[in-house]
Design a protein around this motif. Structure first.
Motif, PDB file in Angstrom:
ATOM      1  N   ASN A 167       6.272 -20.539  -6.689  1.00 34.11           N
ATOM      2  CA  ASN A 167       5.678 -20.171  -7.791  1.00 34.11           C
ATOM      3  C   ASN A 167       4.831 -18.941  -7.522  1.00 34.11           C
ATOM      4  OD1 ASN A 167       4.212 -19.682 -10.200  1.00 34.11           O
ATOM      5  ND2 ASN A 167       3.806 -21.848 -10.687  1.00 34.11           N
ATOM      6  N   PHE A 168       3.916 -18.983  -6.547  1.00 34.18           N
ATOM      7  CA  PHE A 168       3.122 -18.018  -6.054  1.00 34.18           C
ATOM      8  C   PHE A 168       3.747 -16.843  -5.652  1.00 34.18           C
ATOM      9  CE2 PHE A 168      -0.190 -20.840  -7.368  1.00 34.18           C
ATOM     10  CZ  PHE A 168      -1.554 -20.216  -6.724  1.00 34.18           C
ATOM     11  N   ALA A 169       4.955 -17.159  -4.549  1.00 35.01           N
ATOM     12  CA  ALA A 169       5.642 -16.128  -4.148  1.00 35.01           C
ATOM     13  C   ALA A 169       6.534 -15.188  -5.268  1.00 35.01           C
ATOM     14  CB  ALA A 169       6.590 -16.747  -3.065  1.00 35.01           C
ATOM     15  N   ALA A 170       6.985 -16.025  -6.177  1.00 38.04           N
ATOM     16  CA  ALA A 170       7.637 -15.151  -7.239  1.00 38.04           C
ATOM     17  C   ALA A 170       6.600 -14.430  -8.254  1.00 38.04           C
ATOM     18  CB  ALA A 170       8.532 -16.226  -7.936  1.00 38.04           C
ATOM     19  N   THR A 171       5.617 -15.217  -8.412  1.00 34.69           N
ATOM     20  CA  THR A 171       4.701 -14.503  -9.439  1.00 34.69           C
ATOM     21  C   THR A 171       4.230 -13.154  -8.502  1.00 34.69           C
ATOM     22  OG1 THR A 171       3.949 -16.467 -10.355  1.00 34.69           O
ATOM     23  CG2 THR A 171       2.393 -14.585 -10.631  1.00 34.69           C
ATOM     24  N   ALA A 172       3.929 -13.241  -7.402  1.00 29.59           N
ATOM     25  CA  ALA A 172       3.225 -12.030  -6.709  1.00 29.59           C
ATOM     26  C   ALA A 172       4.322 -10.997  -6.803  1.00 29.59           C
ATOM     27  CB  ALA A 172       2.908 -12.462  -5.307  1.00 29.59           C
ATOM     28  N   PHE A 173       5.678 -11.259  -6.497  1.00 28.18           N
ATOM     29  CA  PHE A 173       6.696 -10.474  -6.522  1.00 28.18           C
ATOM     30  C   PHE A 173       6.981  -9.787  -7.992  1.00 28.18           C
ATOM     31  CE2 PHE A 173      11.292  -9.626  -7.766  1.00 28.18           C
ATOM     32  CZ  PHE A 173      11.507  -8.581  -6.455  1.00 28.18           C
ATOM     33  N   VAL A 174       6.710 -10.309  -9.226  1.00 24.68           N
ATOM     34  CA  VAL A 174       6.898  -9.744 -10.248  1.00 24.68           C
ATOM     35  C   VAL A 174       5.903  -9.123 -10.612  1.00 24.68           C
ATOM     36  CG1 VAL A 174       6.988 -10.402 -12.918  1.00 24.68           C
ATOM     37  CG2 VAL A 174       8.447 -11.725 -11.297  1.00 24.68           C
ATOM     38  N   THR A 175       4.684  -9.450 -10.406  1.00 29.05           N
ATOM     39  CA  THR A 175       3.526  -8.455 -10.526  1.00 29.05           C
ATOM     40  C   THR A 175       3.178  -7.341  -9.906  1.00 29.05           C
ATOM     41  OG1 THR A 175       2.032 -10.774 -10.845  1.00 29.05           O
ATOM     42  CG2 THR A 175       0.879  -8.604 -10.625  1.00 29.05           C
ATOM     43  N   SER A 176       3.770  -7.502  -8.524  1.00 25.46           N
ATOM     44  CA  SER A 176       3.797  -6.192  -7.972  1.00 25.46           C
ATOM     45  C   SER A 176       4.839  -5.413  -7.996  1.00 25.46           C
ATOM     46  CB  SER A 176       3.937  -6.754  -6.118  1.00 25.46           C
ATOM     47  OG  SER A 176       2.888  -7.113  -5.730  1.00 25.46           O
ATOM     48  N   LEU A 177       5.966  -5.756  -8.568  1.00 26.50           N
ATOM     49  CA  LEU A 177       7.035  -5.032  -9.061  1.00 26.50           C
ATOM     50  C   LEU A 177       6.700  -4.150 -10.166  1.00 26.50           C
ATOM     51  CD1 LEU A 177      10.000  -4.825  -7.815  1.00 26.50           C
ATOM     52  CD2 LEU A 177      10.582  -6.419  -9.879  1.00 26.50           C
ATOM     53  N   ILE A 178       5.961  -4.718 -10.964  1.00 26.96           N
ATOM     54  CA  ILE A 178       5.166  -3.905 -12.417  1.00 26.96           C
ATOM     55  C   ILE A 178       4.259  -2.772 -11.688  1.00 26.96           C
ATOM     56  CG2 ILE A 178       4.200  -4.010 -14.431  1.00 26.96           C
ATOM     57  CD1 ILE A 178       5.353  -6.755 -14.755  1.00 26.96           C
ATOM     58  N   SER A 179       3.391  -3.520 -10.855  1.00 23.82           N
ATOM     59  CA  SER A 179       2.212  -2.466 -10.425  1.00 23.82           C
ATOM     60  C   SER A 179       2.691  -1.194  -9.724  1.00 23.82           C
ATOM     61  CB  SER A 179       1.152  -3.413  -9.697  1.00 23.82           C
ATOM     62  OG  SER A 179       1.768  -3.942  -8.492  1.00 23.82           O
ATOM     63  N   THR A 180       3.819  -1.469  -8.859  1.00 26.86           N
ATOM     64  CA  THR A 180       4.244  -0.316  -8.168  1.00 26.86           C
ATOM     65  C   THR A 180       4.529   1.036  -8.993  1.00 26.86           C
ATOM     66  OG1 THR A 180       6.515  -1.437  -7.846  1.00 26.86           O
ATOM     67  CG2 THR A 180       4.975  -1.700  -6.103  1.00 26.86           C
ATOM     68  N   GLN A 181       4.830   0.535 -10.435  1.00 24.76           N
ATOM     69  CA  GLN A 181       5.396   1.628 -11.144  1.00 24.76           C
ATOM     70  C   GLN A 181       4.514   2.701 -11.253  1.00 24.76           C
ATOM     71  OE1 GLN A 181       8.723   1.490 -11.520  1.00 24.76           O
ATOM     72  NE2 GLN A 181       8.347  -0.399 -10.459  1.00 24.76           N
ATOM     73  N   ALA A 182       3.035   2.042 -11.270  1.00 25.33           N
ATOM     74  CA  ALA A 182       1.976   3.096 -11.421  1.00 25.33           C
ATOM     75  C   ALA A 182       1.944   4.115 -10.239  1.00 25.33           C
ATOM     76  CB  ALA A 182       0.667   2.144 -11.733  1.00 25.33           C
ATOM     77  N   VAL A 183       2.086   3.736  -9.359  1.00 18.44           N
ATOM     78  CA  VAL A 183       2.276   4.616  -7.901  1.00 18.44           C
ATOM     79  C   VAL A 183       3.561   5.256  -8.002  1.00 18.44           C
ATOM     80  CG1 VAL A 183       2.260   4.542  -5.439  1.00 18.44           C
ATOM     81  CG2 VAL A 183       0.913   2.648  -6.463  1.00 18.44           C
ATOM     82  N   ARG A 184       4.542   4.833  -8.415  1.00 14.18           N
ATOM     83  CA  ARG A 184       5.688   5.853  -8.407  1.00 14.18           C
ATOM     84  C   ARG A 184       5.750   6.927  -9.303  1.00 14.18           C
ATOM     85  NH1 ARG A 184      11.426   2.288  -9.347  1.00 14.18           N
ATOM     86  NH2 ARG A 184      11.901   4.628  -8.981  1.00 14.18           N
ATOM     87  N   PHE A 185       5.207   6.573 -10.634  1.00 14.89           N
ATOM     88  CA  PHE A 185       5.069   7.592 -11.521  1.00 14.89           C
ATOM     89  C   PHE A 185       3.484   8.385 -11.546  1.00 14.89           C
ATOM     90  CE2 PHE A 185       8.257   4.778 -13.109  1.00 14.89           C
ATOM     91  CZ  PHE A 185       9.400   5.623 -13.197  1.00 14.89           C
ATOM     92  N   ASN A 186       2.737   7.945 -10.604  1.00 11.59           N
ATOM     93  CA  ASN A 186       1.341   8.350 -10.395  1.00 11.59           C
ATOM     94  C   ASN A 186       0.539   8.272 -11.762  1.00 11.59           C
ATOM     95  OD1 ASN A 186      -0.497   9.800  -8.987  1.00 11.59           O
ATOM     96  ND2 ASN A 186      -0.230  11.906  -9.637  1.00 11.59           N
ATOM     97  N   LEU A 187       0.684   7.102 -12.285  1.00 14.13           N
ATOM     98  CA  LEU A 187      -0.331   7.182 -13.266  1.00 14.13           C
ATOM     99  C   LEU A 187      -1.648   6.467 -12.944  1.00 14.13           C
ATOM    100  CD1 LEU A 187       2.349   4.306 -15.159  1.00 14.13           C
ATOM    101  CD2 LEU A 187       2.018   7.053 -15.656  1.00 14.13           C
ATOM    102  N   GLY A 188      -2.761   7.208 -13.773  1.00 11.37           N
ATOM    103  CA  GLY A 188      -4.080   7.020 -13.335  1.00 11.37           C
ATOM    104  C   GLY A 188      -4.673   7.851 -12.377  1.00 11.37           C
ATOM    105  N   ASN A 189      -5.951   7.653 -12.026  1.00 12.67           N
ATOM    106  CA  ASN A 189      -6.551   8.559 -10.891  1.00 12.67           C
ATOM    107  C   ASN A 189      -6.405   8.029  -9.686  1.00 12.67           C
ATOM    108  OD1 ASN A 189      -8.244   6.426 -11.872  1.00 12.67           O
ATOM    109  ND2 ASN A 189     -10.177   7.373 -11.281  1.00 12.67           N
ATOM    110  N   VAL A 190      -6.384   6.463  -9.606  1.00 12.57           N
ATOM    111  CA  VAL A 190      -6.101   5.829  -8.176  1.00 12.57           C
ATOM    112  C   VAL A 190      -5.136   4.652  -8.594  1.00 12.57           C
ATOM    113  CG1 VAL A 190      -6.886   4.768  -6.324  1.00 12.57           C
ATOM    114  CG2 VAL A 190      -8.584   6.038  -7.858  1.00 12.57           C
TER     115      VAL A 190
END
Length: 255
Positions: A167-190
């Motif tokens: 459960n924890f591994a899969a949740t971390a995967f899904v959460t990080s999969l979404i959060s990496t999009q902020a880096v890919r598209f340079n969303l926000g100041n940091v």
């Protein structure tokens, strides 16, 4: 008299099992079990705890009864721990006898917050960490989205009784999969703050804190078991995050 002693022994074991299953520290479990036994008229109460079971021995008028119970993990719930403590105090003050105490324990059920309230509050808490760390409102919004979706996914897996490590591994995967999009598209100041903050909901703080408390108070075996479980949860989180980074090719704050 032996019938009464058996009933009290079962009461003590049930109280201890409920405390241990819902995350109480070992010192509290042993103390409450002994207090319930003495309040019920037992001469002696001895308790032995392990990571998944307990053994209780009662002595009454020279007769000794020992019973063993297996304690399955039921998840953290301080409401149950508080209610068992309240029953113990009421017994010590003579408000309840062992029969009424048994009836109350049999009807104890954990209260659950509305799942959507939990999702929103988890999202806000993780997003607030990102904001406090210097992120702008876009970082706040992306962190909220990633952690809220991750919490929804975690609840769905828990309702289907998946292994907590998976459960924890899969949740971390899904959460990080979404959060990496902020880096890919340079969303926000940091944007890397989104990746770091959104998975904070998974930190197994309670097991790790309890493990240290148990070892400091003499329950070394229990402390080691809880520390090992907390460490495995941490490892599962790391594997899920790294898998998401590997899939997206975004390493962000890990670089």
């Amino acid at each position: 008299m032996s019938s009464k002693q058996r009933e009290i022994s079962r009461l003590i074991a049930q109280a201890g099992r409920m405390l241990l299953a819902h995350g109480a520290e070992s010192t509290l479990v042993g103390d409450i079990m002994k207090r319930i036994g003495l309040a019920s008229g037992m001469s002696e109460v001895e308790v032995s705890l392990s990571a998944s079971s307990l053994v209780v021995t009662t002595v009454y008028q020279g007769h000794c009864i020992t019973t063993t119970r297996r304690c399955a993990d039921s998840g953290l719930n301080m409401q149950i721990v508080t209610e068992v403590q309240r029953i113990c105090i009421m017994m010590e003050h003579g408000v309840l006898d062992h029969t009424l105490a048994q009836h109350k324990l049999d009807h104890l059920a954990p209260n659950r917050y509305n799942r959507w309230v939990v999702i929103v509050m988890i999202g806000l808490s993780c997003a607030s960490f990102a904001r406090l760390a210097g992120g702008d409102w876009m970082v706040f919004a992306m962190t909220f989205l990633a952690s809220a979706v991750g919490m929804f996914f975690r609840q769905e897996m828990a309702s289907r009784h998946f292994n907590p490590l998976l459960n924890f591994a899969a949740t971390a995967f899904v959460t990080s999969l979404i959060s990496t999009q902020a880096v890919r598209f340079n969303l926000g100041n940091v944007p890397t703050l989104v990746m770091a903050s959104s998975v904070l909901m998974l930190v197994p703080g309670f097991p790790l804190i309890n493990s240290v408390a148990d070892m400091l108070k003499g329950y070394v075996n229990m402390g080691i078991a809880r520390f090992a479980f907390g460490s495995l949860l941490t490892l599962s989180i790391c594997l899920g995050i790294i898998a998401a980074m590997r899939v997206t090719g975004v390493w962000g704050w890990a670089v």
